[in-house]
Every structure is written in structure tokens, then in C-alpha cells.
Design an enzyme around this catalytic site. Structure first.
Site, PDB file in Angstrom:
ATOM      1  CE  LYS A  49      -6.698   0.326   1.291  1.00  0.00           C
ATOM      2  NZ  LYS A  49      -7.306  -0.123   2.859  1.00  0.00           N
TER       3      LYS A  49
ATOM      4  CD  GLU B 209      -2.735   1.286   2.662  1.00  0.00           C
ATOM      5  OE1 GLU B 209      -3.532   2.494   2.489  1.00  0.00           O
ATOM      6  OE2 GLU B 209      -2.970   0.675   3.294  1.00  0.00           O
TER       7      GLU B 209
END
Length: 300
Positions: A218, A181
Site C-alpha cells: 500500500k 504500507e
């Protein structure tokens, strides 16, 4: 050392089932804000123990809600404290998979370091190996770790992606699937340039992964629709998921529906409007409606 494998049944679900990821992983730093949004003010509790007990009650209310099932929700991201607790008398990860067919994922990072070159790397994660072993034993499928990009600085963005993929190797070796992420700040003045640099750096690393090694990405919803389509199609990418990043639920869903093949991994946008003061019927109805809107935006 033999590389362990992820749970194959869960891998199959993550790969092919329609749905989205519920992010229930606010940690120590963001918990007071999450509780305040839920209608529990900081002056009504004292100390971390009480705070974490209250946030676990909130998460339990979400996880046990009738609409919170594996039909529309693929996975839930948990904070370590949540993994160590129980829901309805069962360890949280077991409860999610056995009762709800929701794949359990663990947040493993320890927060962000100071900004350098327009980015914030992750702080060191000293006991990562033992945490991964513990997570694997508890039935966790994957992990999530967040870093933060504030400016379109190539050196900062490369450092972020290097660190993420280096830790991803350690996680893959432990038999788990990492969610990488590298969040881009939605307020970044050169957001589109930062995203183009990020995509380039990620593809370079993805192309070096051996066959059969899975990662998930992400990402912040991009300025250019379908920017990450090459990542979605990449042989080593299980899923590309989007964070809400401070966008309202309506805007996050609108942006998400324009990015085909990207699914939600929302936290604030999922729990928007839920409060401790609502009756169970009100709470369950609102959560069910939010789940449906996010699900619809995820399957476009």
C-alpha cells in the site's frame, strides 16, 4: 510449526477481480477527525466508548449501503474495534464476506514511533501473535500496518522496509496476507527520491521471499507514473494498492488512473462529503457515486 494458509476463495478474488479496497480503519487517534468530517463534533459525545460506538454507526451505514458490495469493492480494512463488533447482528468480518462478498482485512499496527532518520517506524506490537490468531478465527484474510517516510534518507527508508518485511513473516506464518504500507508524505520536498529509494528497498526484500508467500503493498501515489510496475509484476505481490494520503478524491483518482495496475485503498477520499445529517437516500447516492469514481480509476 506448520504455516497456515490464507482463505483460497478470498485469495482468488483479491488476485483477479476488478475493484478496490475500502479503508475503514481510522483508529483511536484519527477517529475524532473522521467523526468531525462526518458532521459529528467532539463536544457532542464524551469518552472513548461513545466515540467508538458513533464511529461504528458511521461504518455500519457505509457497509450496509446498497452500493457497498463486492462487485466494485474487493476488500475492506477494519480497525480492531470494528472486527470485534457486529453489523446487522453478524460479526463484521462474516457480514462483509457472506453478505457482500467483500474480503475483510485488519489493521494491526499500534501507531507510529518518533521520527528517526527522516522516517517513523511502527511502535512495537506486543500481542501480535494472539491478535493474528483471533483475526484468523474471525475470518479475517489479511492485515495492514503503516509506517511513514518524511524525507529521502536511505537509512530511515531501509529501516522502515526491514521492519515491515520482518513483521510480514510473522503474519504470513499465521495464515494471513500482510499489506505492507510504507507511506511517503505527500508534502515531502524530495518525494520522487524517497520513492525511488523505497522501491529499491522493497524489491530487495521481495526478491528474498519464498515462492507462494503473498504480500500486498500500500503506497503513496508516486511522482513518476507507473514507478511501481516491477512491484505489480512481482511473483510474490498479490496487489499494489494506493493510499489517498491527503489528496482530494479528484486528485487521488486522477493520479491513480495514470498508474496502471494500481488500485485504490482510500479512506478519506472514499468518505468525502458523507455526513450524519444526510438522509439515507442522499448518503447512499453520494457513496455510490464515490465508489464508482474510485472503481473506474482503479480499473485503468
Amino acid at each position: 510449526m506448520m504455516t497456515l494458509e490464507p482463505n483460497q476463495e478470498q485469495l482468488k478474488k483479491m488476485k483477479s477481480h476488478p475493484g478496490f479496497i475500502a479503508a475503514l480503519d481510522q483508529s483511536g487517534g484519527s477517529t475524532p477527525g473522521a467523526l468531525a468530517d462526518y458532521g459529528i463534533e467532539p463536544n457532542t459525545y464524551s469518552g472513548d466508548d461513545q466515540m467508538f460506538a458513533l464511529v461504528h454507526q458511521m461504518r455500519t451505514r457505509i457497509m450496509t449501503s446498497p452500493g457497498f458490495t463486492g462487485d466494485r469493492i474487493l476488500a475492506a480494512i477494519l480497525f480492531e474495534d470494528t472486527m470485534n463488533r457486529e453489523v446487522d447482528g453478524e460479526p463484521t468480518a462474516n457480514y462483509l464476506w457472506q453478505n457482500k462478498q467483500i474480503v475483510p482485512i485488519l489493521k494491526v499496527d499500534k501507531g507510529l514511533a518518533q521520527e528517526k532518520d527522516g522516517s517513523q517506524l511502527m511502535k512495537p506490537i506486543p500481542q501480535l501473535d494472539s491478535l493474528l490468531m483471533k483475526a484468523k478465527k474471525k475470518g479475517i484474510f489479511g492485515t495492514k500496518m503503516r509506517s511513514f517516510i518524511k524525507h529521502a534518507n536511505p537509512a530511515g527508508i531501509e529501516a522502515i522496509v526491514d521492519q515491515q518485511f520482518e513483521l510480514a513473516q510473522q503474519i504470513i506464518a499465521a495464515g494471513l496476507v500482510p499489506i505492507i504500507e510504507p507511506e511517503v508524505d505527500i508534502h515531502c520536498s524530495e518525494k520522487a527520491q524517497a520513492e525511488a529509494l523505497l522501491k529499491q528497498a522493497m524489491l530487495k526484500h521481495l526478491n528474498q521471499l519464498p515462492k507462494g508467500q503473498w504480500v500486498m503493498l500500500k503506497l503513496t501515489l508516486p511522482e513518476q507514473d507507473n514507478l511501481y510496475s516491477n512491484c505489480i509484476e512481482h511473483a510474490n505481490v498479490l496487489r499494489v494498492v494506493a493510499l489517498s494520503g491527503g489528496y482530494s478524491q479528484a486528485e487521488a483518482n486522477e493520479r491513480l488512473s495514470r498508474n496502471h495496475g494500481v488500485i485504490a485503498s482510500f479512506s478519506r477520499a472514499l468518505t468525502e462529503g458523507l455526513t450524519a445529517q444526510q438522509t439515507d437516500a442522499e448518503f447512499n447516492t453520494m457513496l455510490d457515486e464515490s465508489i464508482e469514481k474510485i472503481y473506474q480509476a482503479s480499473i485503468t
